[in-house]
Design a protein around this motif. Structure first.
Motif, PDB file in Angstrom:
ATOM      1  N   ASN A   1      48.418  11.288  64.466  1.00  0.00           N
ATOM      2  CA  ASN A   1      47.653  12.454  64.008  1.00  0.00           C
ATOM      3  C   ASN A   1      46.203  12.087  63.719  1.00  0.00           C
ATOM      4  O   ASN A   1      45.279  12.829  64.068  1.00  0.00           O
ATOM      5  N   LEU A   2      45.994  10.949  63.074  1.00  0.00           N
ATOM      6  CA  LEU A   2      44.630  10.521  62.742  1.00  0.00           C
ATOM      7  C   LEU A   2      43.820  10.240  64.003  1.00  0.00           C
ATOM      8  O   LEU A   2      42.679  10.715  64.148  1.00  0.00           O
TER       9      LEU A   2
ATOM     10  N   ARG B   1      44.255  11.313  67.019  1.00  0.00           N
ATOM     11  CA  ARG B   1      43.993  12.551  67.766  1.00  0.00           C
ATOM     12  C   ARG B   1      42.909  13.376  67.083  1.00  0.00           C
ATOM     13  O   ARG B   1      42.090  14.020  67.742  1.00  0.00           O
ATOM     14  N   ARG B   2      42.921  13.349  65.752  1.00  0.00           N
ATOM     15  CA  ARG B   2      41.899  14.099  65.014  1.00  0.00           C
ATOM     16  C   ARG B   2      40.518  13.480  65.213  1.00  0.00           C
ATOM     17  O   ARG B   2      39.523  14.194  65.356  1.00  0.00           O
TER      18      ARG B   2
ATOM     19  N   GLY C   1      39.992  13.242  69.564  1.00  0.00           N
ATOM     20  CA  GLY C   1      40.122  14.503  70.280  1.00  0.00           C
ATOM     21  C   GLY C   1      40.546  14.318  71.721  1.00  0.00           C
ATOM     22  O   GLY C   1      41.544  13.670  72.042  1.00  0.00           O
TER      23      GLY C   1
ATOM     24  N   TYR D   1      33.263  11.822  67.715  1.00  0.00           N
ATOM     25  CA  TYR D   1      34.166  10.801  67.185  1.00  0.00           C
ATOM     26  C   TYR D   1      33.430   9.639  66.538  1.00  0.00           C
ATOM     27  O   TYR D   1      33.996   8.966  65.663  1.00  0.00           O
TER      28      TYR D   1
ATOM     29  N   GLU E   1      36.476   8.589  58.442  1.00  0.00           N
ATOM     30  CA  GLU E   1      37.850   8.195  58.128  1.00  0.00           C
ATOM     31  C   GLU E   1      37.894   6.797  57.512  1.00  0.00           C
ATOM     32  O   GLU E   1      38.720   6.527  56.634  1.00  0.00           O
TER      33      GLU E   1
END
Length: 538
Positions: free
Chosen positions: A129-130, A132-133, A136, A497, A504
């Motif tokens: 999930n991270l 992909r977030r 992208g 990104y 992050e």
């Protein structure tokens, strides 16, 4: 501030996921070779190697490979728990991506043109999930599968060779089983959980068959806009099953199933016709299943609004009955003897999460997807004997026995971890894997899906984006593929990104994980110092 280089070939980030013992090294090798055909150079990042930067790192107690592997599993769990973040290892991976980028381009803020980073390997759904977030459209998750029995054997043999005991793999199989069991899904929310990470993949490769890893080339071709590939029968059927699943109102797990009539040639499937569909949903009086905004609507969500959970009440009743029998044996502590069994059961039920008792599904109101597809065929008057079923989740034992009785010959599933007791109860009637899913006499073959994931189906197979309308003849594509950019990576993706990476990484304290914060995520100059000039003399 990061800027996108004109006409650069964008960076790509791949991650691998597969249960312990799967030949992901072979899959990674084929992925690197496939990317090389497009002029991309790959950087391998082994996440387990980064655990030495964790402040709680301790060396393994012994030199043996099994002990070292188990130690790395424990260290990964400890890192996630210390950080209270299931995506902790993905954060560590981002620091390595930025470090490698700086080695190539001179700065972690300057994209390295024509580079692909391959992360080995994800173990928790929060990691996927991270990534992909953050990345992208530049991120792709690749899954590898092999049967459990095959993985136990392969892992034992590999360890035997590494311990200079070739041919004695059986001596290591019990330790291999321990590692595989810990890898699949632990009770702790921050423990390893490959089982729930695997289904999030963009591409699945069944490595239980010979040369299963070679199919990765077709996936990479599609990423770069191959102008002629169309869905294979398994991909088409599983996409239909995934679409049907979305009709389910079950917020725990939406499951879809389709029954397919396959026409076979000598060595291949020539046609695939969907003849029945089903999803997990509450049945409607008069036949069929509730649709959205039916009146009345007696699906579980509506009943829960009024505080009615019938399945939970039956479990409380069953548990209370057991507690009463235990009380009759005088096996309860004095502190709880005076309490009613029903009250004890209600207090105990939340503590039974992830136990076999809570997995009992016989009392749930929705019909399971596999059963719903068999019912759909019966209502249509369509025979299913000898046909195939595609389902998004491995069937439970209750569905399995009906699948067997109905005459289904082949079941293809997306989620590869059999939580049910199907194999234990029906080992004589089910073959868990066979080469290419070939049917066996008087047995149902349960076979793991291989191919483009349903989540990528529409994008990768859309001819409007890659066919003649875009001037992409097959010959032209082959001639220029070493200079082609990935078709669906967004323009200026790095602008998003690069900022997301450091944002992050703010969740990764240097006192918990050793990384060079100043060089990997350089801090911007204070506004007061930007463009400052020395005042002129009066």
């Amino acid at each position: 501030m990061a800027t996108q280089v004109e006409n650069e070939r964008p960076e790509l980030v791949f991650a691998l996921v597969g249960a312990a013992g799967t030949r992901l090294e072979d899959l990674s090798k084929r992925l690197r070779e496939a990317l090389e055909t497009f002029g991309y150079q790959s950087v391998d990042i082994r996440l387990s190697d980064l655990l030495k930067n964790f402040a709680g790192w301790t060396p393994p107690a012994g030199p043996g490979k099994p002990e070292r592997t188990r130690h790395l599993q424990n260290m990964g769990d400890a890192f996630r728990k210390h950080l209270e973040n299931g995506a902790a290892m993905a954060l560590a991976g981002i620091t390595e991506i930025r470090r490698h980028r700086a080695e190539v381009s001179g700065s972690p803020e300057k994209p390295a043109s024509g580079r692909a980073y391959i992360l080995h390997q994800l173990k928790h759904p929060d990691e996927a999930n991270l990534l992909r977030r953050v990345y992208g459209s530049s991120f792709f998750l690749v899954a590898g599968h092999a049967p459990r029995s095959r993985r136990v054997k392969d892992l034992g043999e590999r360890w035997a060779r590494e311990e200079s005991q070739p041919g004695r793999g059986s001596l290591f199989e019990s330790k291999a089983l321990d590692v595989i069991t810990a890898d699949e899904k632990q009770d702790d929310d921050l423990g390893q959980n490959t089982r729930d990470t695997y289904p999030q993949a963009d591409f699945f490769a069944n490595l239980g068959v010979s040369s299963g890893e070679f199919k990765i080339q077709r996936f990479v071709d599609l990423l770069f806009g191959h102008p002629f590939h169309t869905p294979q029968p398994d991909e088409y059927a599983m996409y239909q099953a995934a679409a049907v699943a979305l009709r389910s109102s079950d917020d725990n797990r939406q499951v879809g199933a389709v029954i397919v009539s396959l026409t076979r040639g000598p060595n291949e499937i020539k046609n695939a016709d969907v003849i029945a569909v089903g999803m997990n949903e509450v049945p409607r009086g008069g036949g069929g299943f509730y649709w959205d905004e039916n009146s009345p609507d007696n699906r579980d969500q509506r009943l829960l609004q009024s505080g009615e959970d019938r399945a939970a009440e039956i479990k409380v009743s069953a548990l209370a009955e057991l507690l009463e029998r235990i009380a009759q044996k005088d096996w309860l502590q004095e502190t709880v003897k005076s309490r009613r069994s029903s009250d004890l059961a209600r207090d105990l039920l939340p503590n039974l999460k992830r136990t076999q008792f809570m997995d009992i599904g016989e009392f749930s109101r929705p019909v399971h997807a596999e059963m719903a597809s068999l019912i759909d065929a019966a209502r249509r008057g369509v025979a299913v004997d000898g046909h195939s079923m595609y389902v998004t989740t491995f069937p439970c034992h209750n569905c399995a026995k009906h699948i067997i009785a109905a005459g289904i010959r082949r079941v293809v599933y997306l989620e590869p971890y059999p939580k049910s007791r199907a194999l234990g109860l029906h080992g004589e009637e089910i073959t868990p894997e066979s080469p290419m899913g070939i049917e066996e006499e008087n047995k149902v073959v349960f076979f793991a899906f291989s191919g483009v994931a349903p989540c990528q189906y529409r994008q990768l197979f859309s001819m409007s984006e890659r066919g003649a309308k875009k001037g992409n003849s097959l010959q032209k594509w082959y001639e220029h593929r070493r200079s082609l950019p990935p078709l669906h990576v967004l323009p200026n993706a790095s602008l998003m990104y690069l900022a997301g990476e450091c944002q992050e990484l703010g969740k990764l304290p240097v006192e918990v994980y050793r990384w060079d914060k100043n060089s990997i995520c350089p801090q911007p100059e204070p506004e007061a110092e930007k463009g400052a000039t020395k005042p002129s003399d009066p």
